[in-house]
Design a protein around this motif. Structure first.
Motif, short mmCIF file in Angstrom:
data_model
loop_
_atom_site.label_atom_id
_atom_site.label_comp_id
_atom_site.label_asym_id
_atom_site.label_seq_id
_atom_site.Cartn_x
_atom_site.Cartn_y
_atom_site.Cartn_z
N THR A 17 0.86 -1.08 -0.04
CA THR A 17 0.17 0.08 0.00
C THR A 17 0.93 1.17 0.25
O THR A 17 0.32 2.33 0.32
CB THR A 17 -1.22 -0.08 1.13
OG1 THR A 17 -0.15 -0.11 2.41
CG2 THR A 17 -1.87 -1.25 1.03
N GLY A 28 -5.80 4.58 -0.81
CA GLY A 28 -4.61 3.85 0.06
C GLY A 28 -3.86 5.12 0.52
O GLY A 28 -3.03 4.73 1.51
N SER A 30 -4.64 7.49 2.28
CA SER A 30 -5.03 7.65 3.69
C SER A 30 -4.45 6.68 4.72
O SER A 30 -4.82 6.56 5.90
CB SER A 30 -6.45 7.72 4.01
OG SER A 30 -7.27 8.01 2.65
N TRP A 31 -3.83 5.72 4.31
CA TRP A 31 -3.52 4.38 4.84
C TRP A 31 -1.99 4.67 5.45
O TRP A 31 -1.12 5.29 4.65
CB TRP A 31 -3.60 3.32 4.51
CG TRP A 31 -5.05 2.89 4.04
CD1 TRP A 31 -5.99 3.65 4.38
CD2 TRP A 31 -5.32 1.96 3.01
NE1 TRP A 31 -7.29 3.08 3.89
CE2 TRP A 31 -7.11 1.95 2.80
CE3 TRP A 31 -4.94 0.78 2.35
CZ2 TRP A 31 -7.62 1.28 2.08
CZ3 TRP A 31 -5.59 0.13 1.38
CH2 TRP A 31 -6.59 0.27 1.36
N GLN A 32 -1.34 3.98 6.57
CA GLN A 32 0.07 3.66 6.60
C GLN A 32 0.43 2.73 5.69
O GLN A 32 -0.26 1.68 5.33
CB GLN A 32 -0.06 3.10 7.93
CG GLN A 32 -0.17 3.88 9.33
CD GLN A 32 1.18 4.85 9.37
OE1 GLN A 32 2.29 4.76 9.02
NE2 GLN A 32 0.82 6.22 9.92
N ARG A 34 2.23 -0.08 3.63
CA ARG A 34 2.76 -1.55 4.23
C ARG A 34 3.14 -2.38 3.14
O ARG A 34 2.45 -2.40 2.21
CB ARG A 34 1.44 -1.87 4.98
CG ARG A 34 1.51 -3.24 5.74
CD ARG A 34 0.16 -3.75 6.37
NE ARG A 34 0.41 -4.93 7.07
CZ ARG A 34 0.27 -5.30 8.36
NH1 ARG A 34 0.11 -4.12 9.09
NH2 ARG A 34 0.45 -6.48 8.79
N GLU A 60 -3.83 -1.04 -3.69
CA GLU A 60 -3.95 0.83 -3.27
C GLU A 60 -2.48 1.04 -3.02
O GLU A 60 -2.16 1.48 -1.94
CB GLU A 60 -4.95 0.80 -2.23
CG GLU A 60 -6.05 0.28 -2.39
CD GLU A 60 -7.20 0.82 -3.37
OE1 GLU A 60 -6.62 1.92 -4.06
OE2 GLU A 60 -8.03 0.72 -3.85
N ASP A 179 -16.43 4.67 1.24
CA ASP A 179 -15.00 4.96 1.69
C ASP A 179 -14.08 5.52 0.81
O ASP A 179 -13.10 6.06 1.18
CB ASP A 179 -14.52 3.45 2.44
CG ASP A 179 -15.28 2.41 1.68
OD1 ASP A 179 -15.48 2.77 0.45
OD2 ASP A 179 -14.83 1.29 2.23
N ASP A 212 -6.03 -8.67 0.28
CA ASP A 212 -5.61 -7.35 0.46
C ASP A 212 -4.15 -7.42 1.19
O ASP A 212 -3.69 -8.63 1.42
CB ASP A 212 -6.55 -6.55 1.62
CG ASP A 212 -6.48 -7.19 3.05
OD1 ASP A 212 -5.74 -8.20 3.19
OD2 ASP A 212 -7.37 -6.64 3.61
N ARG A 214 -2.89 -7.45 3.95
CA ARG A 214 -2.59 -8.57 5.09
C ARG A 214 -2.97 -9.79 4.76
O ARG A 214 -3.04 -10.73 5.63
CB ARG A 214 -3.62 -7.97 6.21
CG ARG A 214 -3.00 -6.63 7.07
CD ARG A 214 -4.23 -5.95 7.60
NE ARG A 214 -3.92 -4.51 8.14
CZ ARG A 214 -3.21 -4.28 9.11
NH1 ARG A 214 -2.51 -5.16 9.95
NH2 ARG A 214 -3.21 -3.01 9.35
N LYS A 224 -13.00 -2.11 1.78
CA LYS A 224 -11.90 -1.34 2.40
C LYS A 224 -11.83 -1.56 4.00
O LYS A 224 -10.98 -1.28 4.54
CB LYS A 224 -11.66 0.00 1.84
CG LYS A 224 -11.37 0.07 0.54
CD LYS A 224 -10.30 -0.72 -0.12
CE LYS A 224 -9.93 -0.79 -1.47
NZ LYS A 224 -9.17 -1.82 -1.96
N ASN A 225 -13.08 -1.76 4.43
CA ASN A 225 -13.27 -2.24 5.66
C ASN A 225 -13.82 -3.44 6.17
O ASN A 225 -14.86 -3.84 6.20
CB ASN A 225 -14.10 -1.09 6.33
CG ASN A 225 -14.20 -1.13 7.92
OD1 ASN A 225 -13.60 -2.01 8.48
ND2 ASN A 225 -14.98 -0.47 8.65
#
Ligand code: SF4
Length: 259
Positions: A17, A28, A30-32, A34, A60, A179, A212, A214, A224-225
């Motif tokens: 991401t 993506g 808005s995310w940390q 990874r 993302e 989202d 995803d 993870r 996305k959630n």
């Protein structure tokens, strides 16, 4: 003896991401950032069914930002699958890409450098230089260009692609899903949450699986959630009861499946 054909699936693995661009429409950002661990990647790959499936390294983030991107592509080939990816083009090694990927996707939204910067797509001249190197190394017929329709004039980009003999150009609208929409609420309206009109083709005729960063398996790339997601069957049950599942609220794919 009856031979049962396994249909070709599209598996999409979000290997990272992280991204060197800042496209305003990319959730993506808005995310940390990874990276997927190689062990995780190998577990996913090892569980895929046999067959000439396409495995796309795509999510993302910019796939080539993953430090083990090339090893991952080689593992996809060694496992008997067809590798694919969509890159922003800025980090492309044209010769290496041509050697490993039968087809590659490149995202390009505009030829206007200022507009590209406003979108968050950095250093367009460098991207276009690498794009041309990719065209020389792979040939136009092996390149697919992906654009997001932001209301920009796509005529110059279409001419640019035609000059290079690139015929495959996929233009997709901004996603209305809530989202995503929160990154550009002024650009697209919220879709009705009332009458669903049936689920999407991802649930009606599953031909893909998204993993995803993870390693969670999902029916499409738009959930996305994952806290809202338990199973495909549960989503189908909600749609059958004329309810829109929370995981799918606002999704532009709803009702898009033809019977
Ligand atoms: S988020 Fe959209 S594409 Fe994904 S399962 Fe829900 S309705 Fe289908």
């Amino acid at each position: 003896m009856k031979v049962t054909r396994v249909p070709a699936y599209f598996f999409q693995i979000e290997v990272t991401t992280a991204c060197n661009f800042r496209c305003f429409y990319c959730i993506g950002r808005s995310w940390q950032p990874r990276h997927m661990r190689m062990e995780q990647f190998e577990v996913i790959l090892g569980r895929l069914p046999n067959g000439r499936h396409t495995v796309s390294l795509q999510g993302e983030g910019e796939p080539l930002a993953h430090p083990q991107f090339w090893s991952m592509a080689e593992k996809v080939i060694d496992a008997g699958f067809i590798p694919y990816t969509i890159t922003n083009g800025s980090l492309v090694d044209a010769e290496r890409m041509a050697a490993l990927f039968p087809t590659v996707g490149v995202s390009l939204d505009t030829l206007d450098a200022e507009e590209a910067e406003r979108i968050g797509r950095r250093d367009l001249p460098r991207v276009l230089r690498r794009f041309d190197a990719l065209c020389r190394a792979m040939g136009a017929e092996r390149i697919i260009v992906h654009s997001v329709d932001l209301g920009q004039d796509l005529t110059p980009l279409r001419s640019f692609l035609a000059e290079r003999g690139i015929r495959r150009h996929v233009v997709q609208p901004l996603q209305h899903k809530e989202d995503y929409r929160q990154r550009y609420p002024e650009r697209v309206s919220s879709l009705s949450k009332s009458v669903p009109g049936g689920p999407c083709s991802y649930l009606m005729r599953p031909r893909m699986r998204f993993f995803d960063v993870r390693g969670r398996g999902l029916p499409c790339p738009y959930i996305k959630n994952p806290a809202y997601y338990r199973s495909d069957d549960e989503l189908r049950r909600d749609f059958a009861a004329a309810m829109i599942p929370s995981a799918c609220a606002g999704c532009g794919e709803i009702g898009a499946a033809t019977p």
